[in-house]
Structures are given as C-alpha cells and as structure tokens.
Enzyme design. Structure first.
Site, PDB file in Angstrom:
ATOM      1  N   GLY A   1      36.307  45.724  23.429  1.00 16.21           N
ATOM      2  CA  GLY A   1      35.729  45.615  22.093  1.00 16.21           C
ATOM      3  C   GLY A   1      34.695  46.686  21.772  1.00 16.21           C
TER       4      GLY A   1
ATOM      5  N   LYS B   1      36.994  51.707  22.389  1.00 14.34           N
ATOM      6  CA  LYS B   1      37.690  52.760  23.153  1.00 14.34           C
ATOM      7  C   LYS B   1      38.988  53.190  22.469  1.00 14.34           C
ATOM      8  CE  LYS B   1      38.137  50.151  26.856  1.00 14.34           C
ATOM      9  NZ  LYS B   1      37.526  48.913  26.325  1.00 14.34           N
ATOM     10  N   SER B   2      39.833  52.199  22.166  1.00 12.48           N
ATOM     11  CA  SER B   2      41.144  52.525  21.578  1.00 12.48           C
ATOM     12  C   SER B   2      40.978  53.160  20.203  1.00 12.48           C
ATOM     13  CB  SER B   2      42.007  51.266  21.441  1.00 12.48           C
ATOM     14  OG  SER B   2      42.065  50.605  22.677  1.00 12.48           O
ATOM     15  N   THR B   3      40.010  52.668  19.447  1.00  7.90           N
ATOM     16  CA  THR B   3      39.782  53.200  18.097  1.00  7.90           C
ATOM     17  C   THR B   3      39.350  54.664  18.166  1.00  7.90           C
ATOM     18  OG1 THR B   3      39.133  50.981  17.431  1.00  7.90           O
ATOM     19  CG2 THR B   3      38.546  52.766  15.943  1.00  7.90           C
TER      20      THR B   3
ATOM     21  N   ASP C   1      45.505  48.786  27.962  1.00 10.69           N
ATOM     22  CA  ASP C   1      46.325  47.670  27.476  1.00 10.69           C
ATOM     23  C   ASP C   1      47.810  48.049  27.457  1.00 10.69           C
ATOM     24  OD1 ASP C   1      45.331  45.201  26.846  1.00 10.69           O
ATOM     25  OD2 ASP C   1      44.462  45.815  24.936  1.00 10.69           O
TER      26      ASP C   1
ATOM     27  N   ARG D   1      42.476  46.148  39.476  1.00  7.65           N
ATOM     28  CA  ARG D   1      41.841  47.062  38.507  1.00  7.65           C
ATOM     29  C   ARG D   1      41.736  48.451  39.149  1.00  7.65           C
ATOM     30  NH1 ARG D   1      38.452  44.247  34.147  1.00  7.65           N
ATOM     31  NH2 ARG D   1      38.262  42.080  34.779  1.00  7.65           N
TER      32      ARG D   1
ATOM     33  N   ILE E   1      38.925  50.040  30.345  1.00  9.65           N
ATOM     34  CA  ILE E   1      37.583  49.544  30.688  1.00  9.65           C
ATOM     35  C   ILE E   1      37.051  50.287  31.908  1.00  9.65           C
ATOM     36  CG2 ILE E   1      36.228  47.539  31.384  1.00  9.65           C
ATOM     37  CD1 ILE E   1      38.107  45.739  29.870  1.00  9.65           C
ATOM     38  N   SER E   2      37.897  50.422  32.924  1.00 11.59           N
ATOM     39  CA  SER E   2      37.520  51.083  34.191  1.00 11.59           C
ATOM     40  C   SER E   2      36.083  50.720  34.568  1.00 11.59           C
ATOM     41  CB  SER E   2      37.734  52.588  34.118  1.00 11.59           C
ATOM     42  OG  SER E   2      37.320  53.145  32.898  1.00 11.59           O
TER      43      SER E   2
ATOM     44  N   GLY F   1      37.037  35.874  35.213  1.00 11.47           N
ATOM     45  CA  GLY F   1      36.854  37.275  35.593  1.00 11.47           C
ATOM     46  C   GLY F   1      36.969  38.219  34.417  1.00 11.47           C
TER      47      GLY F   1
HETATM   48  N1  LIG Z   1      39.800  39.547  32.662  1.00  8.48           N
HETATM   49  C1  LIG Z   1      39.835  40.569  31.779  1.00  8.48           C
HETATM   50  N2  LIG Z   1      38.836  41.490  31.786  1.00  8.48           N
HETATM   51  C2  LIG Z   1      38.860  42.491  30.922  1.00  8.48           C
HETATM   52  N3  LIG Z   1      39.862  42.697  30.011  1.00  8.48           N
HETATM   53  C3  LIG Z   1      40.884  41.818  29.992  1.00  8.48           C
HETATM   54  C4  LIG Z   1      40.904  40.716  30.861  1.00  8.48           C
HETATM   55  N4  LIG Z   1      42.026  40.015  30.609  1.00  8.48           N
HETATM   56  C5  LIG Z   1      42.692  40.646  29.615  1.00  8.48           C
HETATM   57  N5  LIG Z   1      41.991  41.730  29.237  1.00  8.48           N
HETATM   58  C6  LIG Z   1      42.496  42.681  28.234  1.00  8.48           C
HETATM   59  O1  LIG Z   1      42.937  43.811  28.982  1.00  8.48           O
HETATM   60  C7  LIG Z   1      42.384  44.995  28.492  1.00  8.48           C
HETATM   61  C8  LIG Z   1      41.732  45.812  29.615  1.00  8.48           C
HETATM   62  O2  LIG Z   1      42.689  46.455  30.385  1.00  8.48           O
HETATM   63  P1  LIG Z   1      42.238  47.715  31.252  1.00  8.48           P
HETATM   64  O3  LIG Z   1      43.465  48.193  31.929  1.00  8.48           O
HETATM   65  O4  LIG Z   1      41.526  48.669  30.365  1.00  8.48           O
HETATM   66  O5  LIG Z   1      41.207  47.090  32.291  1.00  8.48           O
HETATM   67  S1  LIG Z   1      40.659  47.693  33.665  1.00  8.48           S
HETATM   68  O6  LIG Z   1      40.315  49.098  33.407  1.00  8.48           O
HETATM   69  O7  LIG Z   1      41.711  47.577  34.663  1.00  8.48           O
HETATM   70  O8  LIG Z   1      39.484  46.881  34.006  1.00  8.48           O
HETATM   71  C9  LIG Z   1      41.312  44.634  27.517  1.00  8.48           C
HETATM   72  O9  LIG Z   1      41.585  45.470  26.400  1.00  8.48           O
HETATM   73  P2  LIG Z   1      40.438  46.196  25.595  1.00  8.48           P
HETATM   74  O10 LIG Z   1      39.827  45.136  24.747  1.00  8.48           O
HETATM   75  O11 LIG Z   1      41.178  47.224  24.794  1.00  8.48           O
HETATM   76  O12 LIG Z   1      39.446  46.829  26.546  1.00  8.48           O
HETATM   77  C10 LIG Z   1      41.497  43.159  27.236  1.00  8.48           C
HETATM   78  O13 LIG Z   1      42.089  42.973  25.987  1.00  8.48           O
HETATM   79  N1  LIG Z   2      32.902  52.636  15.635  1.00 11.79           N
HETATM   80  C1  LIG Z   2      33.180  51.382  15.261  1.00 11.79           C
HETATM   81  N2  LIG Z   2      32.402  50.728  14.399  1.00 11.79           N
HETATM   82  C2  LIG Z   2      32.683  49.470  14.035  1.00 11.79           C
HETATM   83  N3  LIG Z   2      33.733  48.755  14.479  1.00 11.79           N
HETATM   84  C3  LIG Z   2      34.536  49.359  15.356  1.00 11.79           C
HETATM   85  C4  LIG Z   2      34.303  50.703  15.789  1.00 11.79           C
HETATM   86  N4  LIG Z   2      35.264  51.030  16.679  1.00 11.79           N
HETATM   87  C5  LIG Z   2      36.052  49.958  16.784  1.00 11.79           C
HETATM   88  N5  LIG Z   2      35.658  48.956  15.984  1.00 11.79           N
HETATM   89  C6  LIG Z   2      36.268  47.646  15.855  1.00 11.79           C
HETATM   90  O1  LIG Z   2      35.961  46.938  17.050  1.00 11.79           O
HETATM   91  C7  LIG Z   2      37.092  46.232  17.510  1.00 11.79           C
HETATM   92  C8  LIG Z   2      37.448  46.689  18.944  1.00 11.79           C
HETATM   93  O2  LIG Z   2      37.864  48.039  18.902  1.00 11.79           O
HETATM   94  P1  LIG Z   2      38.877  48.581  19.981  1.00 11.79           P
HETATM   95  O3  LIG Z   2      39.059  50.023  19.692  1.00 11.79           O
HETATM   96  O4  LIG Z   2      40.085  47.718  20.043  1.00 11.79           O
HETATM   97  O5  LIG Z   2      37.993  48.411  21.307  1.00 11.79           O
HETATM   98  P2  LIG Z   2      38.438  48.455  22.832  1.00 11.79           P
HETATM   99  O6  LIG Z   2      39.653  49.341  22.925  1.00 11.79           O
HETATM  100  O7  LIG Z   2      37.266  49.030  23.554  1.00 11.79           O
HETATM  101  O8  LIG Z   2      38.710  47.045  23.209  1.00 11.79           O
HETATM  102  C9  LIG Z   2      38.203  46.483  16.496  1.00 11.79           C
HETATM  103  O9  LIG Z   2      38.236  45.397  15.628  1.00 11.79           O
HETATM  104  C10 LIG Z   2      37.775  47.725  15.775  1.00 11.79           C
HETATM  105  O10 LIG Z   2      38.216  47.746  14.442  1.00 11.79           O
END
Ligand SMILES: Nc1ncnc2c1ncn2[C@@H]1O[C@H](COP(=O)(O)OS(=O)(=O)O)[C@@H](OP(=O)(O)O)[C@H]1O
Ligand SMILES: Nc1ncnc2c1ncn2[C@@H]1O[C@H](COP(=O)(O)OP(=O)(O)O)[C@@H](O)[C@H]1O
Length: 293
Positions: free
Chosen positions: A125, A128-130, A152, A169, A195-196, A245
């Site tokens: 959240g 990163k992806s954005t 993801d 991980r 996340i790494s 976790g």
């Molecule tokens: N337990 C747990 N902890 C953290 N995240 C979780 C978990 N379970 C599912 N997810 C979802 O998986 C996305 C993270 O995957 P990653 O490959 O980036 O994780 S890692 O680097 O191996 O820690 C992460 O996506 P992002 O929100 O885009 O970061 C989550 O949506």
């Molecule tokens: N710079 C930003 N300012 C405000 N909201 C953001 C920003 N970047 C991303 N968001 C919002 O935050 C949420 C998580 O973004 P996302 O890119 O999926 O994060 P992550 O890949 O780290 O999980 C999404 O709803 C996105 O629209």
C-alpha cells in the site's frame, strides 16, 4: 574449438584482463567456468592466468579437453569441492560459461540507454506498483525501454510455488533479483517492485550487479497511511487475524539505511504524486548516465 576454460572461485571478479577479450561490464560466474575464445588468448596465457591477481583460477585447460580440478592449486580445489554444496543443496557441476559475440555494451549502444535495476521496496500500500507504472510510462515517453517485475504479478507465475514465510520471501526476492539481472544485461531498465522486507535479501540482489546498476528506491510511507489506503482490504484481514504474517502487522519490514532514492510521504499532494516521484527517479538515472548509450 580451441580455447581456455577458467574456473573462477569466490569472490567473483570482473573479467577485464587486457588481451583476454574481457568485458569489463560483466562478472564471470562466481562458481563455474568462464570460456574465452582461443583467438583472444596470448601465447603465454596459461602463465598469465596462473599469475593473475584478478582471477583465482584453479585450472586452465583446453575446452576440447574435459575441464577438471587439477593438482596445481590443491588448497583451492579442496575449498571449491567443499563449497560444491550450497547450504546442503546439490549444485550442478561441469557447467561452462558460454561467451556471446554481442556484449552488453553493444546492446546499450543499440538501445541508447544503460541497463540497470530500479528496485522499489516498501510496505504493502506504499505505492510501489503505482510509482513503477508511472516510471515506466514516463521513460517510455522518453523513448527508453523498461520492464516491470511486480511482486504480486510474478507470484502468479514464476513464483507461484512460494508463500509469505520468511524463507519463501527470500527465495521470491532471489529469483526476481536474478531475472532483473538478466533484463539489465539486455540493456533494459528493469523496475522491480516488491515489498522485499529483509535488508539482507535486497543486498544480495544488489551484489549480483556491477556497482551502481542497482538503484534501491524506498517508499517511505508510514504504516498508518498504507493501512488507511488498504486497496485490497488485506490490512483489515491482517488486523482481524485472518492473514498471518502480514508485513508491518505481525511480520517485520526492515527499511533501507543507505539507498539511492527515498520517496518520502509528506502529505503534500503535488510532491507526493506518483508522476513527481517517477520524475525524481528519472533525475537520478539521468544524472548517473543511465539514459544514454
Ligand atoms: N502476508 C503477506 N505479507 C505481505 N503481503 C502479502 C501477504 N499476503 C499477501 N500479500 C500480498 O502480496 C503482495 C506482496 O508480494 P511480494 O512478492 O512483493 O512480497 S515479498 O517481497 O515476498 O515480501 C502484496 O502486494 P502489495 O500490496 O502490492 O505490496 C500483498 O497484496
Ligand atoms: N503517491 C500516491 N499518493 C496517494 N495515493 C497513492 C499514491 N500511490 C499509490 N496510491 C494509492 O495507494 C494504494 C496502493 O498503491 P499501490 O501502488 O498498489 O501500492 P503497493 O504496490 O505498494 O501495494 C492504491 O489505491 C493507490 O491508488
């Protein structure tokens, strides 16, 4: 084919011995064979290789002959044989590095950019992806080739056998690091967004690349902000104990200490817009010369 095969021992070294046709941008394998074309090898090569301070050769043999450990460097041979097992896992032996006639520099010239890895780390959240999307779009508009490896997404294919326990991980990050390294070798600006959470795993990916080619970007966004975004509802589930976790809740996140770019959440909409964050990364790449051949 005539040639030399050199088995390089750890630590891995850059292949840049003058006269041996080395490519200063590529590391030889840390454990395996480096193959050099016969045409590039001086007559006294065996002596040169044996005396080299850059290589730690344990054998130098004709490629046509079977490359094997020799009695020339018994102590080293012993070490390598012991290291032949990687944390108890068996490793393939008798694998020979195959040289290509087109090198990384040629590809960089073609693409007019330098391959590197932009590694975006941060909580779920944090954006990163954005930012990864905004960055690839902004670079595309400048005529630069990128490819994004999103944690993801990669977990849907290559890494679908992995969970979120610590060792999985670590393996997730290791594999993505290796794939990112290949993209960088192609000359692509590879954006890895995952996340790494563990510093050691990120540092291991950094160590795969030549100095400077690993650009670590930290999404410095407080947990409460990430949690308030919660686009997938995962924090809610984690707080309710339905996901165990979860990073930041009941699993650690180790923030970078010395990374190349920090994208700090300040609450200011303009400076924290994904587009502006992408521009900050682009400025870094531009200053370091990655956007030219
Ligand atoms: N337990 C747990 N902890 C953290 N995240 C979780 C978990 N379970 C599912 N997810 C979802 O998986 C996305 C993270 O995957 P990653 O490959 O980036 O994780 S890692 O680097 O191996 O820690 C992460 O996506 P992002 O929100 O885009 O970061 C989550 O949506
Ligand atoms: N710079 C930003 N300012 C405000 N909201 C953001 C920003 N970047 C991303 N968001 C919002 O935050 C949420 C998580 O973004 P996302 O890119 O999926 O994060 P992550 O890949 O780290 O999980 C999404 O709803 C996105 O629209």
């Amino acid at each position: 084919m005539e040639g030399l095969a050199i088995r390089a021992s750890r630590p891995s070294v850059f292949c840049s011995i003058p006269g041996l046709g080395g490519d200063s941008h590529r590391k030889p394998p840390s454990d395996g064979f480096l193959k050099l074309p016969a045409s590039s090898i001086p007559a006294d090569s065996r002596k040169l290789v044996a005396n080299s301070t850059s290589f730690h050769p344990i054998s130098a043999v004709n490629v046509s002959a079977q490359a094997s450990l020799t009695a020339d460097f018994p102590a080293l041979s012993e070490t390598i044989l012991k290291e032949g097992r990687n944390n108890g896992k068996e490793k393939a032996e008798n694998i020979v590095w195959h040289e290509s006639s087109i090198c990384r520099c040629d590809r960089q010239q073609l693409l007019q950019q330098k391959g590197c890895v932009v590694w975006i780390t941060g909580l779920s959240g944090s954006g990163k992806s954005t930012v990864a999307c905004a960055l690839s779009k902004a670079l595309f508009e400048r005529g630069k080739l990128t490819y994004t490896l999103d944690g993801d997404n990669v977990r849907h294919g290559l890494n679908r056998d992995l969970t979120f326990k610590a060792e999985h991980r670590t393996e997730n990050i290791r594999r993505i690091g290796e794939v990112a390294k290949l993209f960088a070798d192609v000359g692509v600006i590879c954006i890895a967004s995952l996340i790494s959470p563990y510093r050691r795993d990120r540092d291991a990916c950094r160590s795969l690349l030549p100095d400077g080619d690993f650009v670590e970007v930290f999404m410095d966004v407080p947990l409460h902000v990430c949690e308030s975004r919660d686009p997938k509802g995962l924090y809610k589930l984690a707080r309710a104990g339905k996901i165990k976790g979860f990073t930041g809740i009941d699993d650690p996140y180790e923030a970078p200490v010395n990374c190349e770019v920090v994208l700090k959440h300040t609450g200011d909409d303009e400076s924290c817009s994904p587009r502006q964050m992408a521009e900050n990364i682009i400025s870094y790449l531009q200053n370091k010369g990655y956007l030219e051949g």
